[in-house]
Design a protein around this motif. Structure first.
Motif, short mmCIF file in Angstrom:
data_model
loop_
_atom_site.label_atom_id
_atom_site.label_comp_id
_atom_site.label_asym_id
_atom_site.label_seq_id
_atom_site.Cartn_x
_atom_site.Cartn_y
_atom_site.Cartn_z
N MET A 26 0.81 -1.20 0.00
CA MET A 26 0.00 0.00 0.00
C MET A 26 0.85 1.26 0.00
N ALA A 27 2.09 1.15 0.48
CA ALA A 27 2.96 2.32 0.55
C ALA A 27 3.81 2.47 -0.69
N ASP A 28 3.60 1.59 -1.69
CA ASP A 28 4.47 1.60 -2.87
C ASP A 28 4.46 2.93 -3.59
N TRP A 29 3.30 3.59 -3.62
CA TRP A 29 3.26 4.85 -4.36
C TRP A 29 4.16 5.89 -3.71
N ARG A 30 4.29 5.87 -2.38
CA ARG A 30 5.20 6.78 -1.69
C ARG A 30 6.65 6.39 -1.96
N ASP A 31 6.89 5.07 -2.02
CA ASP A 31 8.24 4.62 -2.34
C ASP A 31 8.64 5.06 -3.74
N THR A 40 15.81 12.96 -9.12
CA THR A 40 15.78 14.31 -9.69
C THR A 40 16.58 15.30 -8.85
N GLY A 41 16.64 15.06 -7.54
CA GLY A 41 17.29 16.01 -6.65
C GLY A 41 16.54 17.32 -6.52
N ASP A 42 15.29 17.34 -6.96
CA ASP A 42 14.48 18.55 -6.93
C ASP A 42 13.94 18.79 -5.53
N ALA A 43 14.13 20.00 -5.00
CA ALA A 43 13.69 20.31 -3.64
C ALA A 43 12.17 20.22 -3.51
N GLY A 44 11.44 20.59 -4.55
CA GLY A 44 9.99 20.50 -4.52
C GLY A 44 9.52 19.06 -4.44
N HIS A 45 10.17 18.19 -5.19
CA HIS A 45 9.83 16.77 -5.14
C HIS A 45 10.10 16.21 -3.74
N ALA A 46 11.22 16.58 -3.17
CA ALA A 46 11.56 16.11 -1.83
C ALA A 46 10.55 16.60 -0.80
N LYS A 47 10.09 17.84 -0.95
CA LYS A 47 9.11 18.39 -0.02
C LYS A 47 7.79 17.64 -0.13
N TRP A 48 7.41 17.28 -1.36
CA TRP A 48 6.19 16.51 -1.56
C TRP A 48 6.28 15.15 -0.86
N VAL A 49 7.43 14.51 -0.95
CA VAL A 49 7.63 13.22 -0.27
C VAL A 49 7.42 13.37 1.23
N GLU A 50 7.93 14.44 1.80
CA GLU A 50 7.73 14.68 3.23
C GLU A 50 6.25 14.83 3.55
N GLN A 51 5.53 15.57 2.72
CA GLN A 51 4.13 15.85 3.00
C GLN A 51 3.24 14.62 2.88
N ILE A 52 3.51 13.75 1.93
CA ILE A 52 2.66 12.55 1.75
C ILE A 52 3.02 11.45 2.73
N SER A 53 4.11 11.63 3.48
CA SER A 53 4.60 10.56 4.36
C SER A 53 4.23 10.75 5.82
N THR A 54 3.52 11.80 6.17
CA THR A 54 3.16 12.02 7.57
C THR A 54 2.14 10.96 8.02
N PRO A 55 2.09 10.67 9.31
CA PRO A 55 1.08 9.71 9.80
C PRO A 55 -0.34 10.14 9.46
N SER A 413 -3.70 22.89 -11.39
CA SER A 413 -3.11 22.08 -10.34
C SER A 413 -3.53 22.66 -9.00
N ARG A 414 -3.86 21.76 -8.07
CA ARG A 414 -4.36 22.17 -6.77
C ARG A 414 -3.23 22.32 -5.75
N ASP A 415 -3.48 23.13 -4.74
CA ASP A 415 -2.63 23.22 -3.55
C ASP A 415 -3.27 22.29 -2.52
N PHE A 416 -2.83 21.03 -2.52
CA PHE A 416 -3.43 19.96 -1.72
C PHE A 416 -2.54 19.65 -0.53
N ASP A 417 -3.13 19.70 0.67
CA ASP A 417 -2.40 19.38 1.89
C ASP A 417 -2.69 17.92 2.25
N PRO A 418 -1.73 17.00 2.05
CA PRO A 418 -2.00 15.58 2.29
C PRO A 418 -2.35 15.24 3.73
N SER A 419 -1.92 16.04 4.69
CA SER A 419 -2.17 15.72 6.09
C SER A 419 -3.58 16.05 6.55
N THR A 420 -4.26 16.96 5.83
CA THR A 420 -5.61 17.36 6.23
C THR A 420 -6.67 17.03 5.17
#
Length: 466
Positions: A26-31, A40-55, A413-420
């Motif tokens: 189930m976590a494969d999409w985050r992986d 990519t080393g893109d800071a935006g991509h890295a930030k997205w990974v952080e946001q989708i990975s919160t509990p 494109s939306r400004d989507f907050d994955p945590s809320t």
């Protein structure tokens, strides 16, 4: 009936995949996103990974998937004919676009043409991993509380309950999360609203570009939107008594340039098909307020704008089955911009905002909603809208002129907050493919400022005094 059966069968297949998936699977999409961001080393991509990975994000994702019986990953996994080249990291540009004969099935022709065209030229399209989207936990609970079969769409295309009452004023939540026809799908995307009970853009930047990729006008403004009925997330909950019978309202105030500063518009939308929306515009050069009829919703927001008042959120037309016919196709996949605006903008514009250097896109499962004009008097003979099967909102829209020729396209494109599960917008692109004109819009979602909203914003006399 056959279309409904095929969609049900695909959901059953996806549900079986979902039920049989391990926690790791189930976590494969985050992986996938972690690996992609590392490559990519893109800071935006890295930030997205952080946001989708919160509990909190993981729980909301799992809860909505369990309710639906599917998520984007399982719907894609159930497809056996996807081209092997269509995977994260693929770069599509003018040099290789002809090498992918399958591309036209997934990527709108508008974007294919942009790779080889001087008009709104696009340097490249980059495929990113597919993400999962969902709404707030409170919206999920309200949706679960809707009894199956308790709501229906009548001949006027009104959403009503078993007693014939306007359900949008009585029942919070999302109806028809497994729509069987166009009328149901239309109300599903309508009641997605704008992804929050209260929205605030502070500011919104709007550039009107001519056919030579030159900016004709640059506008700056503020936009507010408020859910007036069925509020589940922001106080006050329930219904707001600003206007009995209203279910949503929007307000726009131009702040730049000086010649339009103070131009303001307010539209209060009513659930009843027989009741015209309350639609007023204040024109500062005349020092007067103009009361607009429903047909004025076809007018552009301002000089040079392709965005009409009816298109505040891709489609904001009055729901009326006497004026429009609503039909649907149950299964489609489309390449569209990801809703990553909370981390980064997937649309990288040129310096003058009249072209694109890069567009990130992901594969999305969708229904297709067709809205056809019955009267012959509307500016569009029909709209064709890809509605996302997780988000319940437009992924891509085409609008056709009265002769049936493609007229305008809308992508955003939306400004989507994955945590809320809350979302506003990051960008929108509206193109007139007949006159070769484009509007590019960039939104600053004011997450703190929206908490201070009040009903005075939707009174034209008070709004214009700001």
């Amino acid at each position: 009936m056959m279309q409904s059966f095929k969609w049900t069968l695909k959901v059953a297949t996806a549900a079986a995949l979902l039920a049989g998936a391990s926690t790791a699977a189930m976590a494969d999409w985050r992986d996938d996103w972690k690996a992609f961001a590392a490559a990519t080393g893109d800071a935006g991509h890295a930030k997205w990974v952080e946001q989708i990975s919160t509990p909190e994000a993981r729980k909301l994702d799992a809860d909505w998937a369990a309710f639906r019986g599917y998520d984007a990953s399982t719907l894609i996994a159930a497809q056996k004919d996807l081209p092997p080249e269509l995977k994260p990291g693929l770069i599509i540009n003018k040099d290789n676009v002809g090498q992918f004969p399958w591309l036209a099935k997934y990527l709108p022709d508008f974007w294919i043409q942009r790779l080889n065209s001087e008009w709104f030229n696009t340097g490249q399209i980059r495929i990113v991993p597919t993400s999962h989207y969902y709404m707030q936990a409170s919206m999920l609970e309200a949706t679960k509380a809707i009894a199956p079969g308790s709501l229906l769409v009548n001949d006027k295309a009104e959403l009503v309950n078993a007693s014939g009452e306007l359900a949008v004023l009585k029942t919070p939540g999302l109806p028809f999360t497994m729509p069987k026809n166009g009328g149901e799908l239309n109300w599903l995307q309508t009641l997605h609203g704008v992804g929050v009970d209260d929205l605030y853009f502070n500011p919104i930047y709007m550039t009107a570009c001519d056919s030579n990729n030159k900016p004709e006008r640059n506008y700056v403004g503020q936009i507010w939107w408020r859910r007036m009925a069925g509020r589940t997330d922001d106080a006050p909950l329930g219904n707001i008594g600003i206007a009995p019978g209203a279910y949503e309202a929007g307000a726009l105030l131009f702040t730049e340039p000086n010649d339009v500063r103070g131009l303001a518009g307010v539209r209060i939308r009513y659930a009843a098909a027989d009741r015209d929306d309350d639609f007023k515009v204040f024109i500062p050069s005349l020092r007067r307020t103009r009361v607009l009829a429903g047909t004025n919703g076809q007018d552009p927001l301002a000089a040079g704008m392709e965005v009409a008042w009816d298109e505040w959120r891709s489609t904001w037309m009055k729901n009326d089955g006497r004026l429009y016919e609503y039909t649907m196709e149950p299964d489609a996949f489309i390449l569209a911009m990801p809703e990553t605006g909370h981390a980064y903008d997937p649309l990288t514009l040129t310096e003058n905002r009249c072209g694109a250097q890069n567009v990130d896109m992901e594969l999305r499962p969708a229904w297709v909603l067709d809205i056809k004009d019955k009267t012959g008097t509307y500016q569009y003979s029909h709209k064709r809208i890809h509605v996302d099967k997780e988000l319940y909102y437009t992924q891509y829209q085409e609008a056709y002129d009265p002769s049936g020729k493609l007229y305008r396209v809308w992508d955003d494109s939306r400004d989507f907050d994955p945590s809320t599960g809350r979302m506003m917008w990051k960008n929108a692109m509206v193109a007139n493919v007949i006159s070769n004109r484009v509007n590019t819009l960039t939104m600053n979602a004011d997450w703190e400022g929206r908490k201070t909203m009040n009903n005075a914003l939707f009174d034209i006399d008070q709004l214009r005094s700001r």
